[in-house]
Design an enzyme around this catalytic site. Sequence first.
Site, short mmCIF file in Angstrom:
data_model
loop_
_atom_site.label_atom_id
_atom_site.label_comp_id
_atom_site.label_asym_id
_atom_site.label_seq_id
_atom_site.Cartn_x
_atom_site.Cartn_y
_atom_site.Cartn_z
N ARG A 23 -6.79 -23.43 -11.10
CA ARG A 23 -7.46 -22.14 -11.04
C ARG A 23 -7.17 -21.40 -9.74
O ARG A 23 -6.91 -20.18 -9.73
CB ARG A 23 -8.96 -22.32 -11.24
CG ARG A 23 -9.79 -21.04 -11.15
CD ARG A 23 -9.19 -19.84 -11.83
NE ARG A 23 -8.77 -20.08 -13.21
CZ ARG A 23 -7.93 -19.31 -13.88
NH1 ARG A 23 -7.38 -18.25 -13.29
NH2 ARG A 23 -7.60 -19.58 -15.11
N LYS A 76 -7.28 -1.58 3.39
CA LYS A 76 -8.25 -1.71 2.29
C LYS A 76 -7.88 -2.92 1.44
O LYS A 76 -7.50 -2.81 0.27
CB LYS A 76 -8.30 -0.43 1.47
CG LYS A 76 -8.81 0.76 2.27
CD LYS A 76 -8.75 2.05 1.48
CE LYS A 76 -9.21 3.24 2.32
NZ LYS A 76 -9.11 4.51 1.59
N GLU A 91 -5.02 11.45 12.85
CA GLU A 91 -5.25 12.07 11.55
C GLU A 91 -5.61 13.54 11.72
O GLU A 91 -6.40 13.91 12.58
CB GLU A 91 -6.40 11.34 10.85
CG GLU A 91 -6.82 11.95 9.52
CD GLU A 91 -8.03 11.24 8.95
OE1 GLU A 91 -7.85 10.12 8.44
OE2 GLU A 91 -9.14 11.79 9.02
N ASP A 144 -3.94 14.12 6.09
CA ASP A 144 -4.95 13.59 5.18
C ASP A 144 -5.45 14.64 4.20
O ASP A 144 -5.84 15.75 4.59
CB ASP A 144 -6.13 13.05 5.99
CG ASP A 144 -7.10 12.25 5.13
OD1 ASP A 144 -6.64 11.37 4.38
OD2 ASP A 144 -8.31 12.51 5.22
N LYS A 165 -8.83 8.45 13.77
CA LYS A 165 -9.29 9.10 12.55
C LYS A 165 -10.28 10.22 12.88
O LYS A 165 -10.63 10.45 14.05
CB LYS A 165 -9.95 8.05 11.62
CG LYS A 165 -9.06 6.86 11.27
CD LYS A 165 -7.86 7.27 10.45
CE LYS A 165 -8.21 7.66 9.04
NZ LYS A 165 -8.68 6.51 8.23
#
Length: 284
Positions: free
Chosen positions: A105, A140, A202, A224, A172
């Site tokens: 598994r 992510k 960004e 962005d 960011k």
Amino acid sequence: MAQPVPPVPDLILEPMVRAALTEDLGQYGDVTTRSVIPEGTAYAARLNAREGGVVSGMQVAALAFRLVDPELRIDTRLPDGSPCGPGDTLMEVSGAAASILSAERVALNFAGRLSGVATLTARFVAETRGTAARITCTRKTTPGLRIAEKQAVLHGGGFNHRFSLSDAILIKDNHIAAAGGVRAVLEAAKAHASHMMRVEIEVDRLDQLAQVMEVGGADVVLLDNMDSDTLRRAVQMARGHLVTEASGNMALERIAEVAATGVDYISVGALTHSARTLDLGLDF
């Protein structure tokens, strides 16, 4: 098939795989197998694809089998990065039946998940053909699986972004807000960054991009959530001065259009956060 990707040393992957095996085996090991499989039973099994895609996770699956039983014989038929079709055998494992069943598994979970990431990446990469744009992943990723998932992106023909917060300076919108604006944040980055550290910032408007270029200090600009016309204008402004990266809800259906703007990179969080597991099975 993507360009050959050097394997990650097993030493780095082993803690991840060992943790998964420990989780699955629990406190007492595989009680089902111990109950019904006579000691000394030998068998051979094939890890087969139920559908087409791009193979990834063979190194990790093999490590799972070896950690349970170093005496198992493992023959990888389709290495990581290979295309596969329904019914193709990716790996053969032979030896103690109990060992194969106990690792099954975990090996399948890794192989299916990582092949799914590689397969989705290959679909995105296909949309950039004829352009210089590169598809890249993001942070992510599934907690604990980042190294393996980023390797799977490479197997699908994509490229890797940062592996961690310590790799590069990526400023960011929240950094800009907290630091007091574009000028303040770039001047702080220039004052503190090592000469070995690249700086990316960004922006979501052309006037921000103009300010970034005026202040200086950035190597890469993250464009962005821009529409394609604005992206094209931004790429023209930055050409020769900054590496450009497009981001923000990059759906597969839009990638060809974005790549045609001339952007250098397209970062896609979906490669790792939304990939569907490829259907694989272990057949005795």
